[in-house]
Design a protein around this motif. Sequence first.
Motif, PDB file in Angstrom:
ATOM      1  N   GLN A  13     -12.740 -25.532 -29.707  1.00  0.00           N
ATOM      2  CA  GLN A  13     -13.222 -24.820 -28.843  1.00  0.00           C
ATOM      3  C   GLN A  13     -12.246 -24.633 -27.779  1.00  0.00           C
ATOM      4  OE1 GLN A  13     -16.706 -24.622 -28.563  1.00  0.00           O
ATOM      5  NE2 GLN A  13     -16.298 -23.011 -26.907  1.00  0.00           N
TER       6      GLN A  13
ATOM      7  N   LEU B 273     -12.865 -17.865 -34.428  1.00  0.00           N
ATOM      8  CA  LEU B 273     -13.760 -17.803 -35.336  1.00  0.00           C
ATOM      9  C   LEU B 273     -14.464 -16.423 -35.895  1.00  0.00           C
ATOM     10  CD1 LEU B 273     -15.972 -19.401 -37.010  1.00  0.00           C
ATOM     11  CD2 LEU B 273     -17.466 -19.443 -34.989  1.00  0.00           C
TER      12      LEU B 273
ATOM     13  N   LEU C  88     -14.854 -10.746 -44.603  1.00  0.00           N
ATOM     14  CA  LEU C  88     -15.514  -9.920 -44.631  1.00  0.00           C
ATOM     15  C   LEU C  88     -14.894  -8.614 -45.652  1.00  0.00           C
ATOM     16  CD1 LEU C  88     -18.071  -9.281 -41.721  1.00  0.00           C
ATOM     17  CD2 LEU C  88     -18.742  -9.560 -43.990  1.00  0.00           C
TER      18      LEU C  88
ATOM     19  N   ASP D 119     -23.525 -17.195 -43.721  1.00  0.00           N
ATOM     20  CA  ASP D 119     -22.443 -17.881 -43.070  1.00  0.00           C
ATOM     21  C   ASP D 119     -22.780 -17.731 -41.469  1.00  0.00           C
ATOM     22  OD1 ASP D 119     -20.045 -19.112 -42.279  1.00  0.00           O
ATOM     23  OD2 ASP D 119     -19.175 -18.249 -44.141  1.00  0.00           O
ATOM     24  N   GLN D 120     -22.629 -18.866 -40.774  1.00  0.00           N
ATOM     25  CA  GLN D 120     -23.086 -18.787 -39.350  1.00  0.00           C
ATOM     26  C   GLN D 120     -21.948 -18.235 -38.523  1.00  0.00           C
ATOM     27  OE1 GLN D 120     -23.648 -22.485 -37.631  1.00  0.00           O
ATOM     28  NE2 GLN D 120     -22.378 -23.599 -39.287  1.00  0.00           N
ATOM     29  N   TYR D 121     -21.222 -17.285 -38.986  1.00  0.00           N
ATOM     30  CA  TYR D 121     -19.941 -16.741 -38.069  1.00  0.00           C
ATOM     31  C   TYR D 121     -20.468 -15.419 -37.340  1.00  0.00           C
ATOM     32  CZ  TYR D 121     -17.572 -20.447 -40.521  1.00  0.00           C
ATOM     33  OH  TYR D 121     -17.225 -21.768 -40.912  1.00  0.00           O
ATOM     34  N   ASN D 122     -19.578 -15.253 -36.617  1.00  0.00           N
ATOM     35  CA  ASN D 122     -19.818 -13.904 -35.755  1.00  0.00           C
ATOM     36  C   ASN D 122     -18.428 -13.081 -35.771  1.00  0.00           C
ATOM     37  OD1 ASN D 122     -18.637 -14.132 -32.850  1.00  0.00           O
ATOM     38  ND2 ASN D 122     -19.584 -16.016 -33.464  1.00  0.00           N
ATOM     39  N   GLN D 123     -18.303 -11.993 -35.465  1.00  0.00           N
ATOM     40  CA  GLN D 123     -17.045 -11.285 -35.446  1.00  0.00           C
ATOM     41  C   GLN D 123     -16.558 -10.841 -33.873  1.00  0.00           C
ATOM     42  OE1 GLN D 123     -17.067  -7.169 -37.125  1.00  0.00           O
ATOM     43  NE2 GLN D 123     -18.608  -8.068 -38.383  1.00  0.00           N
ATOM     44  N   MET D 124     -17.539 -11.696 -33.046  1.00  0.00           N
ATOM     45  CA  MET D 124     -16.978 -11.204 -31.544  1.00  0.00           C
ATOM     46  C   MET D 124     -15.975 -12.128 -30.976  1.00  0.00           C
ATOM     47  SD  MET D 124     -19.182 -12.034 -28.371  1.00  0.00           S
ATOM     48  CE  MET D 124     -18.485 -13.674 -28.805  1.00  0.00           C
TER      49      MET D 124
END
Lengths: 878, 271
Positions: B35, B67, B75, B87-92
Amino acid sequence: MEKILFIILSIFVLFAGYSQTEITGQVLDDKSKKLSGATVMISKDSVSSILAYGISDADGKFKVTVKSESESLFLKVSYIGFATFEKTILNKAQQLVVELSPSSEALKEVIVKSEILQQRGDTLSFSVAAFKGKNDRVIADVLKKIPGIEIRPNGGIYYKDEPIQKYYIEGLDMLEGRYNLANNNLSADAVSKIEILENHQPVKVLDSLEFSERASINIKLKKDITFSGTATAGIGAAPLLWQARVTPMVFTKKRQAIVTYQSNNTGVDASGEVLNFSQNFYGNNFDIDKENWVSIQNVSLPPFSSERWLDNNVHLLSGNILQRIKKDLDLKLNISYLNDYQQQDGSTQTRYFTPTDTIDVIENTNNDIFISKLEGELTLENNADKNYFKDQLAFNGSWNAKRGLIDRPDTRIMQQMGNPFFGIKNDLGLLRTVGKQLITFTSNTGFAENNQDLLVKPGQFEAIFNDGEPYEQLQQLVSTRKIYTDNSAGFTKALGKFTIAPKFGFSIQNQQLDTDIFLEDGEEVLDADFKNRTEFVESSVYFKNSFRFKSKDETWNLSLSTPLEFKSFRLDDDNFEETRELDRLIFEPYFSMNKKLSAYWDANASAALRYDFGELQQLYYGFLLNGYRNLNRYNAPISEETRQIYNAGLGYRNPLKQLFLSASYSYNYSENNLLYSSNIGENGTTILEAVALDNNSDNHSFRAGGSKYFRKMKTTLKLNTSYNLSKRQQLLNNTLAEVNTRSLNFRGSLDAEISSWLIANYSGNYTTYTSGFEDGDFQTIETHQHTLDLYFYPKDNQYLSAGGEYYGNSLSENGTNYFVNLGYQFTFEKPKMDLNISWRNILNTDTFINAYNNEYYYVQSSYRLRPSQVLATLKFTL
Amino acid sequence: MIMRFKIALILLFFSFKNSAQEQLQAKFNYKATYQLEYQEDSTDENSIKSEVGVLYLGDGHSQYSSLGQAIKDSLENMPNPEVLRMDQYNQMTDFKYTIFKDYENSELVLAEKVFQYSFKYKQDLNQIDWEIQSETKEIIGFKVQKATGAFSGRNYEAWFAPELPFSDGPYKFAGLPGLILEISDVQNQYHFSLTSFQELEKPVSKILNLDDYKTVSQKELDQVRDDYNRDPIGTMQKAGIRFGWSEEDEAKQRKELTKKYKRRNNPIELP
């Protein structure tokens, strides 16, 4: 000497209190392979902290220097996948060889639940409280602060440069793309969280089948039952100006409603708030949009904001309701009504060039426009896991009337036009999964009816209608009806890198056109040349397939679509014996490619073949009075146009130097079976007819542009140019002429951030447009435009803008126009309000003078503007 | 004519195949998640933002990115991105770079796409002269020891876990005898702390293809990133993206972005 120095050094080392020990060695695995990156740690004993360390190099070698008084040291060597080597060694310089043995002992794992950013699936949840600033009123203010979110000036929401797919409130999609209404009016205080649903697939059936790259937004409210909204009130002079808007809303778990009422006479286009951003996922070949068959004479509109010229008096009322009937099943109703009264004043001077003559027409125009429009949509949507169903019934009605007065040097002409319209359509979409494939079915059906009439006093085209004698009035009646149905079935399947989505369908549209012309005292013109009883049937059976390929390294991007369609047309008219028919099998391939040549260079090219067939508006047999001095008819075969379109471009983009250049060329070639013939009379009356004669036209266009950012001066310079060359044939007063046009445009701009509180922008535009026949040019018009804008930001809650504009052209004698505008905004913290003051058209310029030319005529026009006016508006949340 | 077109198409396809082959395969067996809390505006102590960083650890190499960036890379490299929906990811992310560390050659590569331009630079892996301190503590069950060092204008305090034998850490931090579980500058403007450490059930293989990335200096990359952040609209327009809005609206939008940009005045590496 050397010995003495050595002794001194040794003494010095001893005096330093610690002995320094250098331990070197090599780390090997059980097969004597050198291990690089092993950690070598030295501590006092097995439990105390590390004193010194080393990391083995590419040869597995390490060196650790320890400062310790202790007699013995504890050595630990670790490497991932091997048991840790541990040994107590003497505190003296030594060389070691450490052999590690493999171990399958797992490392300890930990997971601490992160609570700072909540994530669930592809959902990101943002607490509004964390993002909300003190000046934020409505949810749009907060939304645009969220990383990745951008709100474009028309209100469209983008996430990572892609438009969002859906805007939900508490998981319900009430507004069907008209989300401006909620976004600009829902108080930020009522919202607890904003959720971004990444890769959101709104249709549940598609969830695991069709990957969505787009996001949706969900607004989570604080309370189960929420009342919210905003209001704006504005007042100004002179004459008295008002601007009012109130948007209350209510949300509960099963029912949602937003109502808005707006009114102004300040030239603001009220329909922006109910703009629909939704994208129809089952494309449509036909629609129930209103068609205009007749019109009154207009003046060309100025190219700047309508707030400076539109003389309006508008009222807009819109209501949106959603009711959740049961799980996954929603019923939605969206209705809006708009009423507007607009006035237009202006004058035009038109000069027509024919191969043999020039004709001048001078018109002073004064128009009154009454608009009354009702639009509605009733939607039933079932979005379940295994199937999807959406049925949307939409209707569209308008009752517009226009009155126009034209003063010409020798005469005054009155025009009166009625334009009632009604349309209704039903769009049905069904999706169902069969195994791993998806079956799609769509059915769109619609009906529309138009009854238009145009009354012109005194009557025109005397030679045609009254043996050359003046007469009192001329009236055109037009009545059209259309009915269509378009049905398709398809499936989607992914095959490795390609996705194929073939679609098979058929459509049919039937249009009926009835037109009649009446003279004074209701006397009907009986000649069949002035009547239409036309029936036009278009039907098509199509097979559409497209596939896409994207290379992995992103240097190539290719796409090819190959739609195949069988079209058939049939045109009948009761008054004519002959029936016109056309059957065509058409193949319209489109191919495009993009190649990245190097880090900074890229090239692209595309080619397409298109076919266009006549629409009913260019197909009728008998004359129709489109405007007070226009009579048109297309008594010829159904028009067929084949177009070839080629495009190529090259770009250089160097972000290190902040230099960006691009150039492109495109070529269009089309072949047409009809030639259009215009007969321009002495007083500007035009008779347009279609003649069956093969002809072709072509168009070349070149574009180039560049920009450079000067970091030290914080200034961007942009320069662009374009050149267009086109050639086509036209029959003008019965002479075949080849009309050539050339246009050249230069644009430049300079954007400078002079200081943190001042931004200045300048832009300039210069265009020349030349038209002519083979034997010579007859007219060149040059137009110039210069704009300077200054933006001041003295404080965070204040904003001042000042702008000046100049427009000029080479044709008009008094063709120079100057404008100055000022704007100021102040945000109050308590109570929360935005005050906006604008002073438009400070120089009180009364008309905008413009000139433009077309293939065989030019127009000089002047448009009466709104006078110098001051307006103050206040916006607050309910 | 049509025949020739077909041949051209086939040739095109072949040229793809060839260009797609120069790729490196890297395997990662462990994943550490951090984090990151950072102060975006050096003048405003309340401008704290947070993000998740992921460090993939393999044999002799590692890969670190936010992350958001990690998922974006996957992707782009996945043959069928559908799998990733789960998947619990994001691209922000505010940090769009990926850092590849190579222990054997003792170097790191930072690769970043700024809008549509791909850049990279190489650096020596050992950027910090660590000083081991005797202080120890425990972080989520791991015994950690303190080390201090200076890097790019900031003084750092790091806590590493000798029982995790990776001489690695978040961002460019590396070189300690154990994975860095927590690191922060003394002003606490950049603070990384471990939130999870996992062995991957199946080793993740990533395709590293940095050939398309143009090598520049760190200064140049920082400059280009800064240019983009200062005026993303302008950069997009220069690349040929049209927005279709009025000059006034554009200026307003620009001003807002400028405000945002001015708040971001506290990079991890100070000039």
